[in-house]
Write a protein that holds these residues in place. Structure first.
Motif, PDB file in Angstrom:
ATOM      1  N   VAL A 186       0.830  -1.205   0.000  1.00 53.13           N
ATOM      2  CA  VAL A 186       0.000   0.000   0.000  1.00 53.13           C
ATOM      3  C   VAL A 186       0.865   1.255   0.000  1.00 53.13           C
ATOM      4  N   ARG A 187       0.545   2.155  -0.924  1.00 57.92           N
ATOM      5  CA  ARG A 187       1.206   3.456  -0.963  1.00 57.92           C
ATOM      6  C   ARG A 187       0.247   4.572  -0.563  1.00 57.92           C
ATOM      7  N   THR A 188      -1.011   4.438  -0.977  1.00 62.27           N
ATOM      8  CA  THR A 188      -2.017   5.432  -0.606  1.00 62.27           C
ATOM      9  C   THR A 188      -3.343   4.740  -0.349  1.00 62.27           C
ATOM     10  N   LEU A 189      -4.002   5.167   0.724  1.00 58.48           N
ATOM     11  CA  LEU A 189      -5.337   4.681   1.065  1.00 58.48           C
ATOM     12  C   LEU A 189      -6.194   5.918   1.283  1.00 58.48           C
ATOM     13  N   GLU A 190      -7.202   6.103   0.421  1.00 60.60           N
ATOM     14  CA  GLU A 190      -7.997   7.324   0.508  1.00 60.60           C
ATOM     15  C   GLU A 190      -9.481   6.999   0.656  1.00 60.60           C
ATOM     16  N   TRP A 191     -10.065   7.531   1.714  1.00 63.52           N
ATOM     17  CA  TRP A 191     -11.489   7.346   2.006  1.00 63.52           C
ATOM     18  C   TRP A 191     -12.202   8.676   1.768  1.00 63.52           C
ATOM     19  N   MET A 221      -6.779  10.618   4.083  1.00 61.37           N
ATOM     20  CA  MET A 221      -5.805  10.002   3.187  1.00 61.37           C
ATOM     21  C   MET A 221      -4.608   9.503   4.003  1.00 61.37           C
ATOM     22  N   LEU A 222      -4.329   8.235   3.844  1.00 54.63           N
ATOM     23  CA  LEU A 222      -3.159   7.612   4.458  1.00 54.63           C
ATOM     24  C   LEU A 222      -2.118   7.429   3.370  1.00 54.63           C
ATOM     25  N   LYS A 223      -0.896   7.872   3.631  1.00 57.66           N
ATOM     26  CA  LYS A 223       0.136   7.819   2.592  1.00 57.66           C
ATOM     27  C   LYS A 223       1.432   7.275   3.158  1.00 57.66           C
ATOM     28  N   TRP A 235       4.838   7.071   7.455  1.00 57.41           N
ATOM     29  CA  TRP A 235       3.416   7.197   7.136  1.00 57.41           C
ATOM     30  C   TRP A 235       2.890   8.573   7.543  1.00 57.41           C
ATOM     31  N   THR A 236       1.957   9.084   6.741  1.00 59.85           N
ATOM     32  CA  THR A 236       1.257  10.318   7.085  1.00 59.85           C
ATOM     33  C   THR A 236      -0.237  10.098   6.949  1.00 59.85           C
ATOM     34  N   LEU A 237      -0.983  10.755   7.803  1.00 60.05           N
ATOM     35  CA  LEU A 237      -2.442  10.732   7.745  1.00 60.05           C
ATOM     36  C   LEU A 237      -2.904  12.180   7.601  1.00 60.05           C
ATOM     37  N   ASN A 238      -3.492  12.464   6.447  1.00 67.01           N
ATOM     38  CA  ASN A 238      -3.882  13.845   6.128  1.00 67.01           C
ATOM     39  C   ASN A 238      -2.703  14.799   6.278  1.00 67.01           C
ATOM     40  N   GLY A 239      -1.520  14.314   5.839  1.00 68.87           N
ATOM     41  CA  GLY A 239      -0.334  15.151   5.832  1.00 68.87           C
ATOM     42  C   GLY A 239       0.441  15.188   7.121  1.00 68.87           C
ATOM     43  N   LYS A 240      -0.063  14.595   8.187  1.00 63.88           N
ATOM     44  CA  LYS A 240       0.627  14.609   9.480  1.00 63.88           C
ATOM     45  C   LYS A 240       1.229  13.240   9.764  1.00 63.88           C
ATOM     46  N   GLU A 274      -4.052   2.567  -3.634  1.00 60.11           N
ATOM     47  CA  GLU A 274      -2.921   2.581  -4.575  1.00 60.11           C
ATOM     48  C   GLU A 274      -1.835   1.683  -4.013  1.00 60.11           C
ATOM     49  N   GLN A 275      -1.442   0.673  -4.805  1.00 57.66           N
ATOM     50  CA  GLN A 275      -0.427  -0.279  -4.361  1.00 57.66           C
ATOM     51  C   GLN A 275       0.709  -0.358  -5.380  1.00 57.66           C
TER      52      GLN A 275
END
Length: 351
Positions: free
Chosen positions: A182-187, A195-197, A210-215, A256-257
């Motif tokens: 996983v590279r991006t997980l967006e709900w 968005m998890l990135k 990892w970032t969640l909403n940029g944090k 996105e994987q």
């Protein structure tokens, strides 16, 4: 001496009786002659029809071009691992002993019309019928019968792996993802959007930043969120997505994987219907299947980022935090010293 004679006779009789019993195997359990229940390999099996008890909930699985598919009642998606384990269990099952060679009444063993039955087709054209019955009195095995053969005993462990249900063979998890890929997980939805990135560095999920909403968040929290979603399962048979009537879009999940150097993006749609507003349906990326999911579990995953907002922030610079702390301490000391001086001056004036 005369008094001892009866005792000697009794002892002699007991010894003789013991020797006779021992020679006739009275003190040992009869050794069961183990044999394979079906006498085939998993590669021999071409098709299986599973009949689940009195309701006769039948399901047919067939091997086509080396791939197992369900043809009846519908072409439901299968769990390849579960099917493979099932075939291995069938071919590897042993019969522990023969209970009755030529049974006239199979109902007393639970081998009648309400029993779990498997109709098996093999490569050489033969068709085998395996029937699983009741527990034996000892409770460690079940009665079973192949075709019109003898009633035999089969260990409980083997029966557990053989007498499956349709649901246990299905792919019950709609979300197909791996934490390390996983590279991006967006709900995106009305109730929540996030968005998890993951960074590109590292080979495993725990090595990514990892970032969640940029944090920034901890890797274990990111992995927990992905796992919470990918492990969601349905407790019911899947349905054709085209069968849903009055579907109302609720939210989407984009994944996105990166797999073997290639990036892939899949989108899952979450819907409700006007007739079943308390259920949430997940539509697979190909738009073919609809999985009814536990609404509470989905909402928990949807709101999960809120639970880690204040617990998983990663400090951006530990040194600056330490410096700030030292600065605060120095400031506090200066203020304290100034305060002490003021107090001393005030006291002197009073004098």
């Amino acid at each position: 001496m005369k008094k001892l004679i009866p005792t000697i006779v009794v002892v002699a009789i007991l010894i003789a009786g013991w020797l006779y019993a021992a020679n006739h195997n009275y003190f040992r359990e009869e050794e069961a002659v183990q044999a394979k229940l079906l006498g085939i390999t998993s590669a021999d099996i071409e098709a299986i029809t599973l009949h689940e008890g009195a309701a006769d909930k039948s399901s047919t699985l067939e091997r086509k071009d080396g791939i197992w598919q369900m043809s009846q009642p519908k072409g439901y998606p299968l769990n390849e691992y579960s099917v493979g384990s099932w075939l291995d269990a069938l071919s590897g099952a042993d019969q522990e002993m023969v209970v009755e060679e030529s049974p006239k009444d199979v109902e007393k063993y639970g081998l009648g019309s309400t029993a779990t039955t498997l109709d098996i087709k093999v490569k050489d054209g033969r068709e085998l019928k395996l029937v699983i019955g009741n527990l034996l009195p000892a409770g460690d095995a079940h009665y079973a019968r192949v075709d019109a053969g003898p009633v035999v005993a089969v260990k409980n462990e083997a029966v557990t792996n053989i007498a499956l249900t349709r649901h246990s063979l299905l792919d019950t998890t709609p979300f197909n993802m791996d934490e390390s890929n996983v590279r991006t997980l967006e709900w995106e939805g009305e109730a929540a959007s996030w968005m998890l990135k993951a960074s590109a560095e590292g080979d495993t999920a725990s090595e990514h930043a990892w970032t969640l909403n940029g944090k920034s968040i901890k890797a274990e929290d990111a992995i927990s969120l992905i796992g919470k979603i990918k492990n969601l399962t349905t407790a019911e048979d899947v349905r054709k997505a085209s069968e849903l009537k009055g579907a109302i879009p609720r939210s989407t999940l984009s994944v996105e994987q990166q797999v073997n150097g290639h990036e892939t993006t899949t989108v899952y749609r979450l819907l409700t219907t006007t007739s079943e507003t308390d259920q949430i349906w997940v539509i697979t990326p190909d738009g073919e299947w609809a999985y009814t999911m536990d609404a509470a579990a989905l909402k928990e995953a949807e709101k999960f980022p809120e639970s880690i907002k204040n617990t998983s922030a990663v400090p951006s610079d530990t040194n600056s935090s330490s410096a700030s702390s030292e600065s605060d301490k120095s400031g506090a000391s200066a203020k304290s010293g100034s305060s002490d001086k003021s107090s001393t001056s005030a006291a002197a004036s009073g004098k």
